[in-house]
Design an enzyme around this catalytic site. Sequence first.
Site, short mmCIF file in Angstrom:
data_model
loop_
_atom_site.label_atom_id
_atom_site.label_comp_id
_atom_site.label_asym_id
_atom_site.label_seq_id
_atom_site.Cartn_x
_atom_site.Cartn_y
_atom_site.Cartn_z
CG LEU A 195 38.14 41.75 52.85
CD1 LEU A 195 39.61 42.14 52.81
CD2 LEU A 195 37.50 42.31 54.10
CG ASP A 196 32.27 45.66 48.40
OD1 ASP A 196 32.40 45.30 47.22
OD2 ASP A 196 31.76 46.74 48.74
CE LYS A 197 37.63 48.43 43.62
NZ LYS A 197 37.59 49.90 43.87
CB THR A 198 33.64 50.30 46.41
OG1 THR A 198 34.24 50.04 45.15
CG2 THR A 198 33.29 51.76 46.52
CB THR A 221 35.42 47.00 52.46
OG1 THR A 221 34.00 46.91 52.50
CG2 THR A 221 36.00 46.09 53.53
#
Length: 663
Positions: A331-334, A336
Amino acid sequence: MDTPTRRLRGPWGTPFAAGLLIVVAAIISLAAGVNPFGAGSHHGLGFSPEGPTALIVSDLFMVAGALVAGLPIVRQAVRALAARVIAIDLLVSIAAIGALIIGEYWEAAAVTFLFAIGHALEARTLDRTRSALAELVAVAPDVAVVLRDGQQVEIPAAEVQPGETVLVKNGAKVPVDGIVVGGNGALDEASITGESLPVEKADGDQVFAGTVSGGGFLQVRATGIGADTTLARIIQRVEEAQDAKARTQSFLERFSTGYTPAVLVLALITGLVTGDVVLALTLLVIGCPGALVISIPVSIVAGIGRGAKDGILIKGGEHLETSARITAVALDKTGTLTEGRPHLTDVIVLDPTLGRAEVLGWAARAEASSEHPLARPLIEAAAAEHLPTDGLPESTDPVPGKGIVATLDGRRVAVGNLALLAAESVTDVRGAGAEVDRLAGRGRTPMIVALDGRVIGVVAVADRLRTDAREMIGRLHARGVQKVVMLTGDDRRVAVAVAEEVGVDEVHAELLPEDKLAVVTQLQRDGHTVAMVGDGVNDAPALAAADIGVAMGAAGTGVAIETADIALMKDDLLKLPQAIGLARGTVAVMRQNIAIALITVIALLAGVFAGGVTMAVGMLVHEGSVLLVIVNAMRLLRRRPARGDLRARVPSRARAPQTVGAA
């Protein structure tokens, strides 16, 4: 409208006509005291003087029934042979023709009639499971009301010009993709996102063709018309996906291609060795792997159709199968796990002569002319607290990697990190370093505020976590995902704080795009089937390398719909575990159907050699297995609750995530 007459003109016409002829034959035989279901010798239940004549008439009707049901089957077999394919229809054709030649009229009629019913069931089921596509086509609007020369004009939706203003009134369908330029109202977007609740729309909001106004009045500037609308792209994607073959389906088709000639050879050898033509013909019928062939496509179409109704677009059968094997999610953080929009979290006052309003006010005014993403939350927070933010600084000096220095009312204001203070020769930092470490450790981005060479406070911003991020990760684990990994270019302390709050298993921070790619490939080398969720820009290499690329919030984004293996139309994290659950459920149904088909064929073949299973009985059981496979696949069309279904099973993840630096 689905009327009885229309149904009879469709796939049910042939079995209905054949069945009627068989029933007439049976009635005539029974009236004459003759068993209509006897063998070719027609041992009667008793003879009346009319018996022989009635028997001839009954046989004629029975043969007619076999011909009505059998001719389409023979035509299909001939077409397949012309294409150099030995199809299942060939087995039934040979068996039926052979039964007619040796006088087994009832057997020939029963086999062709039951096979025709099987074909009709398959056609009806595929139509039923494609209902999602039919519903999408049905919501496509036909007309639009546009403003031309100040007048409201009703025109075909396809004739709207880009940039024209379209009027959407209460109860009307939105005919185009566009941007709201006036009015407000609520739209039902279930056809696009699967969202059951109406969505409020106002100036600047995006709207989609096929959505329905539930109240209000909207003026929409058209940006997408006809084939360029999100709805049209979804329809095309679902159609392509339902036609795309899974690896299991391709394997079974290859298996069937070799299996059919094998059954022909087995029947020929059996007939030659035993001299029993009926036994050989029965083997041809019993060996038909009809349930096996229909088991996969009907499951795929049903699964993809169910997903489309829920706002989950799956590219095809192969991607559906791969999604069922996902064991790791990156997962990408920003954008998501977080909302992708920072907001002010802290204002720490370090100068006892000042208050919170002064610290925030100086910081916001200094950032007023900055284009840095962290400037906006300071300005918005100051405005929300009614602090003066009007006017620009007399001078602004951005310091790359450090912050910004501005002159306000003749006073020098610096907002940035400790390196900026050193550059400004500020020596008395008043404990700012400790506050910076504390705030960074909590996943926030701190900025020190200095006024005329002295520190007055620290402000901090953070990207707000999505409220359902932790629940989503819990559901992924409940769905069988072994590892959830967070990939981010952010500072490691910020990344760890976010990871601990949402419960991911592993954190990779301070990454460049190529580093994210390296993490995904390493997970694959470790034996994982990897799904990557990202925004498709800096995550593009990792998305391409992952076994499944997932685009979230893809409504209105043509590129995401076209390129992603799975496109989640709504910006809803819980759609991700729902998609994986749907894939696992679909593959489970595939396996169940394959087992049903194989067990049926093996049991019937054993029954034929053991005695007791006739051609008609075998075909009846065979068609029963086809019906069972179809009913099992149609379970996928049932709507399952999207929220709350797994909360009781979501584990609490108390342990800290494993932290990994730049790859």
